[in-house]
Write a protein that holds these residues in place. Structure first.
Motif, PDB file in Angstrom:
ATOM      1  N   GLY A 179       0.726  -1.042  -0.105  1.00 33.24           N
ATOM      2  CA  GLY A 179       0.005   0.041   0.079  1.00 33.24           C
ATOM      3  C   GLY A 179       0.691   1.273   0.222  1.00 33.24           C
ATOM      4  O   GLY A 179       0.404   2.359   0.368  1.00 33.24           O
ATOM      5  N   LEU A 180       1.969   1.171  -0.345  1.00 30.54           N
ATOM      6  CA  LEU A 180       3.041   2.159  -0.570  1.00 30.54           C
ATOM      7  C   LEU A 180       3.213   2.873  -1.929  1.00 30.54           C
ATOM      8  O   LEU A 180       3.557   4.050  -1.931  1.00 30.54           O
ATOM      9  CB  LEU A 180       4.341   1.941   0.191  1.00 30.54           C
ATOM     10  N   LEU A 235      17.358 -13.273   6.721  1.00 25.95           N
ATOM     11  CA  LEU A 235      16.607 -13.695   5.557  1.00 25.95           C
ATOM     12  C   LEU A 235      16.444 -12.564   4.514  1.00 25.95           C
ATOM     13  O   LEU A 235      16.583 -12.917   3.564  1.00 25.95           O
ATOM     14  CB  LEU A 235      14.980 -13.957   5.908  1.00 25.95           C
ATOM     15  N   GLY A 236      16.442 -11.208   5.084  1.00 22.47           N
ATOM     16  CA  GLY A 236      16.243 -10.065   4.257  1.00 22.47           C
ATOM     17  C   GLY A 236      17.884 -10.106   3.453  1.00 22.47           C
ATOM     18  O   GLY A 236      17.883  -9.817   2.410  1.00 22.47           O
ATOM     19  N   THR A 237      18.784 -10.125   4.260  1.00 21.35           N
ATOM     20  CA  THR A 237      20.326 -10.314   3.494  1.00 21.35           C
ATOM     21  C   THR A 237      20.316 -11.178   2.576  1.00 21.35           C
ATOM     22  O   THR A 237      20.876 -11.070   1.615  1.00 21.35           O
ATOM     23  CB  THR A 237      21.118 -10.323   4.697  1.00 21.35           C
ATOM     24  N   LEU A 238      19.897 -12.526   2.893  1.00 19.53           N
ATOM     25  CA  LEU A 238      20.081 -13.540   1.755  1.00 19.53           C
ATOM     26  C   LEU A 238      19.190 -13.474   0.645  1.00 19.53           C
ATOM     27  O   LEU A 238      19.837 -13.365  -0.489  1.00 19.53           O
ATOM     28  CB  LEU A 238      19.696 -15.017   2.540  1.00 19.53           C
ATOM     29  N   VAL A 239      18.123 -12.957   0.841  1.00 19.69           N
ATOM     30  CA  VAL A 239      17.057 -12.595  -0.226  1.00 19.69           C
ATOM     31  C   VAL A 239      17.507 -11.335  -1.056  1.00 19.69           C
ATOM     32  O   VAL A 239      17.342 -11.468  -2.232  1.00 19.69           O
ATOM     33  CB  VAL A 239      15.564 -12.433   0.226  1.00 19.69           C
ATOM     34  N   HIS A 240      18.405 -10.461  -0.512  1.00 14.28           N
ATOM     35  CA  HIS A 240      18.836  -9.296  -1.259  1.00 14.28           C
ATOM     36  C   HIS A 240      19.821  -9.906  -2.252  1.00 14.28           C
ATOM     37  O   HIS A 240      19.750  -9.248  -3.281  1.00 14.28           O
ATOM     38  CB  HIS A 240      19.522  -8.420  -0.148  1.00 14.28           C
ATOM     39  N   SER A 241      20.521 -11.161  -1.910  1.00 13.44           N
ATOM     40  CA  SER A 241      21.473 -11.473  -2.958  1.00 13.44           C
ATOM     41  C   SER A 241      21.067 -11.959  -4.156  1.00 13.44           C
ATOM     42  O   SER A 241      21.501 -12.229  -5.019  1.00 13.44           O
ATOM     43  CB  SER A 241      22.527 -12.314  -2.136  1.00 13.44           C
ATOM     44  N   LEU A 290      11.507 -13.401 -10.992  1.00 16.11           N
ATOM     45  CA  LEU A 290      11.973 -13.876  -9.723  1.00 16.11           C
ATOM     46  C   LEU A 290      12.869 -12.820  -8.851  1.00 16.11           C
ATOM     47  O   LEU A 290      12.995 -13.000  -7.966  1.00 16.11           O
ATOM     48  CB  LEU A 290      13.153 -15.114  -9.905  1.00 16.11           C
ATOM     49  N   SER A 291      13.466 -11.938  -9.749  1.00 13.43           N
ATOM     50  CA  SER A 291      14.405 -10.892  -9.159  1.00 13.43           C
ATOM     51  C   SER A 291      13.406 -10.108  -8.327  1.00 13.43           C
ATOM     52  O   SER A 291      13.513  -9.532  -7.234  1.00 13.43           O
ATOM     53  CB  SER A 291      15.147 -10.191 -10.019  1.00 13.43           C
ATOM     54  N   GLN A 292      12.047  -9.640  -9.167  1.00 20.33           N
ATOM     55  CA  GLN A 292      11.092  -8.960  -8.582  1.00 20.33           C
ATOM     56  C   GLN A 292      10.450  -9.599  -7.263  1.00 20.33           C
ATOM     57  O   GLN A 292      10.312  -8.921  -6.277  1.00 20.33           O
ATOM     58  CB  GLN A 292      10.077  -8.490  -9.675  1.00 20.33           C
ATOM     59  N   ILE A 329       9.934  -9.933  -1.040  1.00 20.19           N
ATOM     60  CA  ILE A 329      10.217 -10.605   0.020  1.00 20.19           C
ATOM     61  C   ILE A 329      11.218  -9.799   0.955  1.00 20.19           C
ATOM     62  O   ILE A 329      10.964  -9.713   2.243  1.00 20.19           O
ATOM     63  CB  ILE A 329      10.674 -12.142  -0.265  1.00 20.19           C
ATOM     64  N   GLU A 330      12.298  -9.313   0.335  1.00 19.13           N
ATOM     65  CA  GLU A 330      13.182  -8.349   1.047  1.00 19.13           C
ATOM     66  C   GLU A 330      12.601  -7.407   1.763  1.00 19.13           C
ATOM     67  O   GLU A 330      12.814  -7.113   3.060  1.00 19.13           O
ATOM     68  CB  GLU A 330      14.224  -7.958   0.186  1.00 19.13           C
ATOM     69  N   TYR A 331      11.757  -6.691   1.070  1.00 15.17           N
ATOM     70  CA  TYR A 331      11.166  -5.554   1.621  1.00 15.17           C
ATOM     71  C   TYR A 331      10.050  -5.722   2.704  1.00 15.17           C
ATOM     72  O   TYR A 331      10.102  -5.316   3.897  1.00 15.17           O
ATOM     73  CB  TYR A 331      10.139  -4.604   0.555  1.00 15.17           C
ATOM     74  N   ASN A 332       9.305  -6.812   2.594  1.00 17.90           N
ATOM     75  CA  ASN A 332       8.476  -7.221   3.625  1.00 17.90           C
ATOM     76  C   ASN A 332       9.119  -7.801   4.901  1.00 17.90           C
ATOM     77  O   ASN A 332       8.728  -7.296   6.012  1.00 17.90           O
ATOM     78  CB  ASN A 332       7.483  -8.461   3.079  1.00 17.90           C
ATOM     79  N   VAL A 333      10.060  -8.428   4.753  1.00 17.60           N
ATOM     80  CA  VAL A 333      10.788  -9.034   5.964  1.00 17.60           C
ATOM     81  C   VAL A 333      11.595  -7.814   6.690  1.00 17.60           C
ATOM     82  O   VAL A 333      11.735  -7.846   8.022  1.00 17.60           O
ATOM     83  CB  VAL A 333      11.657 -10.341   5.750  1.00 17.60           C
ATOM     84  N   LYS A 334      12.315  -7.096   5.878  1.00 12.99           N
ATOM     85  CA  LYS A 334      13.030  -6.127   6.552  1.00 12.99           C
ATOM     86  C   LYS A 334      12.221  -5.174   7.324  1.00 12.99           C
ATOM     87  O   LYS A 334      12.552  -4.489   8.318  1.00 12.99           O
ATOM     88  CB  LYS A 334      14.021  -5.403   5.565  1.00 12.99           C
ATOM     89  N   ASN A 335      11.035  -4.793   6.834  1.00 11.93           N
ATOM     90  CA  ASN A 335      10.095  -4.037   7.426  1.00 11.93           C
ATOM     91  C   ASN A 335       9.154  -4.457   8.216  1.00 11.93           C
ATOM     92  O   ASN A 335       7.921  -3.888   8.766  1.00 11.93           O
ATOM     93  CB  ASN A 335       9.565  -2.986   6.252  1.00 11.93           C
ATOM     94  N   ARG A 336       9.041  -6.010   8.449  1.00 14.08           N
ATOM     95  CA  ARG A 336       8.055  -6.614   9.152  1.00 14.08           C
ATOM     96  C   ARG A 336       6.685  -6.172   8.496  1.00 14.08           C
ATOM     97  O   ARG A 336       5.848  -6.070   9.541  1.00 14.08           O
ATOM     98  CB  ARG A 336       8.068  -6.212  10.577  1.00 14.08           C
TER      99      ARG A 336
END
Length: 363
Positions: free
Chosen positions: A36-37, A300-306, A319-321, A326-333
């Motif tokens: 929603g951002l 998890l966020g660090t791993l998915v970032h790679s 898959l990159s998108q 996933i990275e955005y969601n887990v890093k921002n909870r």
């Protein structure tokens, strides 16, 4: 304007769509995900340029978003670099007659392999030293000088910005003057400016475009050697012994044609990239599922970032998108329950890619 034929928005909710963390209904969040951002950010960007944005939508038929930004048409002529396509004989001789030492600072093995294999295609003599983080980079620089440092930004133990500041302030010449090129997945203008403020000489966005990567690296190498700095076009066609054809391209998840183009048809290089992907990615998929189960969201966020660069290099932008979400969601909870389904989707599609790439190698 931008128009779609999606689910549409009713008039009652249309005015709320530009508010942060807002979607038309909770059912949309459950079904489609998202934070929603997006529209809120778009609205802020448009208004920063003095513009306005509006939406017209009909439930069940789709939406049309349109915006206007006031710009003044410049009367000044477009300035171009007259030397853009000029190749200096002295510059070419200088490149061929030198062995350049490069410190490659990157924590992800796959990204290091891609960068190294790309540079080795240029027909230039390189001595490449690898470091996995800023701490290792500092130690390597203490031992010897380098012609150039390729510096990743987001790394464990010490990030690229911190390492660059130390190099610029704690070393004597010539080490403190070593050209440093930032390499990052973040492409915002603010990220580029921040890197240069911290002492970096240039900026390459990952996943990189091979020609842009070539031009920036060569420019900084010539600049560091006080050689005339001009644009030199990368042309590796004559250096490739065995080239791939596009005759057995699959129409599945993996865009094989992209990998062929990226590696310029070099069969050995392409096979090496595919094998590296097949060797490393299955274990990484198992790891992200395990990290999610134990709620180790930062790791998890660090791993998915790679994954973002890896999937793009391997011809799978979707898959990159997905990794980016996933990275955005887990890093921002955010949307953590929905994130589990995104992780399952990523793992399932990765398994499909394994099958497709193995079949391509066999064919």
């Amino acid at each position: 304007s931008v128009k779609d034929t999606g689910i549409g928005i009713d008039k009652e909710n249309a005015t709320k769509m530009f508010e942060s963390f807002t979607q038309a209904s909770d059912s949309i969040t459950r079904k489609y995900g998202g934070t929603g951002l997006g529209l809120s950010i778009v609205k802020q960007l448009v208004e920063l340029h003095g513009g306005t944005i509006h939406v017209e939508s009909e439930l069940g038929k789709g939406s049309e978003f349109y915006f206007s930004i006031p710009y003044v048409i410049s009367e000044e002529p477009l300035h171009t670099n007259e030397n853009t396509n000029t190749i200096s004989t002295n510059s070419l001789d200088a490149i061929k007659n030198h062995t350049f030492s490069i410190l490659l600072v990157e924590d992800i093995l796959f990204n290091r392999i891609v960068a190294i294999e790309t540079m080795l295609e240029w027909g230039i003599q390189f001595e490449i030293i690898e470091a996995e983080n800023g701490v290792e980079a500092i130690e390597a620089l203490k031992k010897r000088d380098f012609d150039l440092i390729l510096m990743d930004i987001q790394m464990p133990e010490m990030d690229g910005h911190t390492a660059t500041k130390k190099i610029r302030t704690e070393f004597n010449e010539p080490k403190c003057k070593t050209p440093i090129i930032a390499m990052s997945a973040h492409a915002a203008k603010s990220d580029i400016e921040f890197s240069k403020q911290n002492g970096m000489d240039d900026y390459i966005t990952k996943p990189f475009n091979p020609n842009e990567f070539h031009d920036i690296v060569i420019h900084q190498l010539l600049k560091g050697r006080n050689i005339e700095s001009i644009a030199i076009t990368s042309n590796n066609e004559n250096n490739i012994q065995t080239k791939l054809t596009k005759s057995n391209i699959t129409s599945g998840l993996v865009n094989i044609e992209y990998i062929i183009d990226f590696t310029k048809g070099n069969k050995e290089r392409m096979v090496k990239m595919i094998n590296m992907y097949l060797e490393t990615t299955p274990d990484e998929m198992n790891k992200i599922q395990a990290l999610y189960q134990v709620k180790e969201y930062d790791e998890l966020g660090t791993l998915v970032h790679s994954f973002k660069s890896k999937f793009t290099y391997m011809g799978m932008p979707s898959l990159s998108q997905l990794s980016k979400e996933i990275e955005y969601n887990v890093k921002n909870r955010l949307n953590l329950q929905e994130t589990e389904s995104l992780i399952r989707e990523l793992i399932e599609k990765s398994n499909i890619s394994f099958t497709e790439l193995k079949q391509y190698l066999e064919n």
